[in-house]
Structures are given as C-alpha cells and as structure tokens.
Design an enzyme around this catalytic site. Structure first.
Site, PDB file in Angstrom:
ATOM      1  N   SER A 177       0.976  -1.135  -0.086  1.00 35.25           N
ATOM      2  CA  SER A 177       0.038   0.016   0.140  1.00 35.25           C
ATOM      3  C   SER A 177       0.732   1.370  -0.072  1.00 35.25           C
ATOM      4  O   SER A 177       1.711   1.352  -0.809  1.00 35.25           O
ATOM      5  CB  SER A 177      -0.756  -0.052   1.269  1.00 35.25           C
ATOM      6  OG  SER A 177      -1.784   0.996   0.965  1.00 35.25           O
TER       7      SER A 177
ATOM      8  N   ASP B  73     -10.262  -3.393  -4.737  1.00 35.76           N
ATOM      9  CA  ASP B  73      -9.184  -2.355  -4.149  1.00 35.76           C
ATOM     10  C   ASP B  73      -9.374  -1.069  -5.053  1.00 35.76           C
ATOM     11  O   ASP B  73      -9.238  -1.232  -6.269  1.00 35.76           O
ATOM     12  CB  ASP B  73      -7.868  -2.961  -4.070  1.00 35.76           C
ATOM     13  CG  ASP B  73      -6.955  -2.062  -3.535  1.00 35.76           C
ATOM     14  OD1 ASP B  73      -7.198  -1.199  -2.828  1.00 35.76           O
ATOM     15  OD2 ASP B  73      -5.837  -2.646  -3.468  1.00 35.76           O
TER      16      ASP B  73
ATOM     17  N   HIS C 244      -8.354  -5.114  -0.613  1.00 35.64           N
ATOM     18  CA  HIS C 244      -6.955  -4.456  -0.089  1.00 35.64           C
ATOM     19  C   HIS C 244      -6.620  -4.778   1.473  1.00 35.64           C
ATOM     20  O   HIS C 244      -7.495  -5.025   2.111  1.00 35.64           O
ATOM     21  CB  HIS C 244      -7.085  -2.851  -0.168  1.00 35.64           C
ATOM     22  CG  HIS C 244      -6.041  -2.142   0.343  1.00 35.64           C
ATOM     23  ND1 HIS C 244      -5.260  -1.772  -0.767  1.00 35.64           N
ATOM     24  CD2 HIS C 244      -5.454  -1.579   1.527  1.00 35.64           C
ATOM     25  CE1 HIS C 244      -4.216  -1.004  -0.116  1.00 35.64           C
ATOM     26  NE2 HIS C 244      -4.451  -0.869   1.038  1.00 35.64           N
TER      27      HIS C 244
END
Length: 400
Positions: A195, A343, A373
């Site tokens: 991320s 996501d 995610h």
C-alpha cells in the site's frame, strides 16, 4: 437495574448488527470473515476516530493510529511470539531512521552471505508501524532465509511529504552501504512494501536507479501500491470506493494528510477538480488511464494548478511514482506487482506493471480476482491470502 442492563444489551446488539452488516461483493474471497472482521474493524476505527476529534480527544489521524495500534497489539499478544523463533530481531537506527532488523540464525551460522530485503509497511503514510507488520516481516525473513529490514519511517500528518520518502531513502542507502555488517550480499538486496509502503518502495527504486555510487537494487516487489493522486474516478474507485477495507473517502484523506494536512480540499480532490484541464489532457492522464490516447505533452513547470498548498507535488514521482516519465522507468530492476480486484488502488498497480513492461522492465504481475486491499497481512487466516503469500515468496526466492 435489570431494565437498564436490558437496554444496554439491546443497544450493543443493534450497534454490532450495524457494524457487521456490511455490503460484501459477491465475488470476494471468504465473505463471512471479510464482513465480520475487516468490515467491522475498519468502520469502527473510522467512526471512533471522528467521534474522538469531535469531542476534542486528539485529531482524526492520531485517533485512527491509536485505535489501530491498540487493536493490532491485542492481536499480537494473543498470537504470542513463537513466529519469531529462529530469528535475531534488533531495533536500531540506520542513518537516523528507526528500523527493525530480522536476521535468521541459521543463515548467520552458515558462513555464506545471504540476500537482503528492505520492507516498508502500509498504513496510508499515517498509521501502522514495524510492530503491526512484525508477523509479516518475520515470516519473510524465516521463509527466505534473508535479512529483512523493516523501516519505521516518520508518519503524516505530523510529518508531511517528503519526510517518509526521505527516511526510506536514507535507510535503504545505509543498508546498501553496510550490507556486509549483516552478512548480506550487497548485490542481492531487494525492496518491497504494501500500500503506502509500496508507494515508498517504488519511489525509492526510481531515485536510487540514478545513483552511480551505490549497488543496484536486485528487485522491487510492490503489494497493492498507491501510485497516483490525479484521478480518483478510475473504475475501481467508482466500483469499490464504498468498501470499508479502503474507501475512496479514506484514500483521499490519506493522500491529503501526506501532501499538506489540509482536508478542506477533500471534496475538490474527490471530484477530480484539483488538476485542471491541462493535466486531464496530458501524458499524465495517459499514465493513469490507458484509454486516454490523444494527449498533449506538457512540462510540469508549465502546469497551472488551483490554489492548493503543495499541489504541484502530485506530479512528483517521489510522491506518486506512476507520474514518472517513460525514460525514468527504463532500466529499473525486475519488478513484482500484486493487485486485488476489490481495491480502489487496483489500477495504480495494473497501470504501473503495464508501463514498466512497455519500457522493457521484466514484470511479474499477480492479480487476485477475489482479493481485497490489505488481505496479505492475514496470510495465516485467509486461504487466498496464504496463496498470495506463497506466490510472493516464490518470486522473491527466484529474484533475490
């Protein structure tokens, strides 16, 4: 008393029902776990953080950080520390940056040099830490037989860009220059992150590729990375922006906290009114959307931006790596990209993998149709996350 107790019980039951009753996409992996664990946790954290700020107890990002750290720490205590067996774990400093170094005992005893991996944790540049990612980074060190360095970079909004990036560069350079102290082969050092950590890993790789006096990074492995802040209306933002794992509302807030700590422009960003016509018709729009083909090349210094603090930074590859020009992508090391269908960041990774491939970089792109995610951290709990972890490890074993 009995009536009051009954009312409290009913109120708690209603709240739990509200939290657990999350919209779950039909195709998502293990929907019951997703809805009852991920959905409940993230919605609870977000609401508690906002309520706290409203009541004058900390700011929203501070409260998010505090609640998330508390939840994760409770989980780690319940988990125990057996996952660290066979590792020497040391908290230290690399050129003024806090890091945690994981050294496999077996590798140290072998006498031969081992590969190394720098890891940058996710959390939107705002929350989480080397502690929250401890099980993941320890697992990487044990499974790879490699020395893993987990970087505890400074967090926003107390430290806006480029603080996290600067820390990441400093720690990476230090490890490359001092690899022998950790019995690491300096020609076999890779970089990875999830991320926001994927953002930092990609940004560091871009910058260090131009350094002539450093060993070259062997590979970069980006896990559902956040790579651009010019288009918040890509298909995944539109289709999955309501999901509690990472909503459009939350992602825009995170970008702004990292950029300038000014959420007054949140609605402007969400509506894509923070860029202007120039960018929407430029090569930068094409970097994000493959359907944009008729572009007018522009130079960053000639772009007219709205009156927003530090807004020109959204075209800086150190902030948003997808904004790097093709010439900067050529010569990057072999790259691994993991993306998930559910996501909002899906297309960030998809487009980066595509652009790297077109410039001649060797790319391995793993896409999980039923993933969401943040799921890799649950590699011990979700079957699909466990499969993703194995595929990620297989790539690293072959490319470090």
């Amino acid at each position: 008393m009995a009536v009051k107790a009954a009312l409290v019980f009913v109120a708690v039951a209603v709240l739990l029902a509200y939290y657990c009753d999350q919209p779950v996409p039909e195709g998502i992996a293990e929907p019951r776990l997703y809805a009852k664990v991920q959905g409940m946790v993230f919605r609870t954290v977000q609401n508690l953080a906002k309520i706290g700020e409203y009541l004058g107890v900390g700011t929203e990002p501070q409260n998010i950080r505090s609640v998330m750290e508390t939840i994760v720490n409770v989980g780690l205590k319940l988990k125990g520390s057996s996952y660290r067996e066979g590792l020497k774990c040391t908290d230290t400093m690399f050129d003024g940056v806090k890091v945690r170094v994981y050294e496999p005992v077996s590798a140290a005893q072998s006498g031969s040099k081992v590969p190394g991996l720098l890891y940058f944790h996710g959390g939107g540049w705002v929350m989480l830490s080397v502690d929250t990612h401890d099980p993941l980074t320890a697992h990487l060190a044990k499974q790879l037989g490699a020395v893993v360095v987990s970087v505890d970079y400074r967090l926003a909004p107390e430290h806006v860009f480029p603080a996290a990036f600067d820390d990441s560069v400093a720690a990476t350079k230090f490890f490359l220059q001092n690899a022998e102290k950790y019995n690491v082969d300096r020609t076999r050092i890779g970089i990875s992150g999830d991320s926001a950590g994927g953002n930092l890993a990609a940004a560091v790789t871009l910058v260090l590729a131009k350094e002539k006096d450093l060993p070259k990074l062997k590979t970069q492995a980006l896990i559902y990375p956040a790579l651009q802040a010019i288009n918040f209306n890509t298909p995944p933002y539109i289709n999955h922006g309501h999901l509690n794992t990472l909503s459009k509302d939350r992602m825009v807030s995170l970008w702004l906290w990292y950029l300038n700590n000014d959420l007054s422009f949140k609605k402007v960003f969400e509506a894509n009114n923070h860029t202007g016509v120039q960018i929407k018709k430029s090569q930068y729009a094409g970097y994000v959307d493959p359907e944009v083909v008729d572009v007018t090349p522009i130079k960053k210094e000639n772009v007219k931006f709205p009156e927003i603090t530090n807004i020109s930074t959204i075209l800086d590859p150190r902030f948003a790596p997808l904004m790097a020009d093709d010439a900067d992508l050529k010569g990057l090391p072999p790259t691994y990209v993991m993306t998930c269908e559910y996501d909002v960041l899906r297309d960030d990774g998809v487009m980066y993998a595509r652009r790297l491939g077109k410039t001649g970089v060797k790319v391995n792109h793993d896409h999980y149709e039923h993933g969401f995610h943040g799921f890799l951290n649950s590699f011990d709990d979700y079957e699909l996350a466990g499969i993703a972890m194995q595929n990620y490890l297989t790539y690293l074993r072959k490319n470090l």
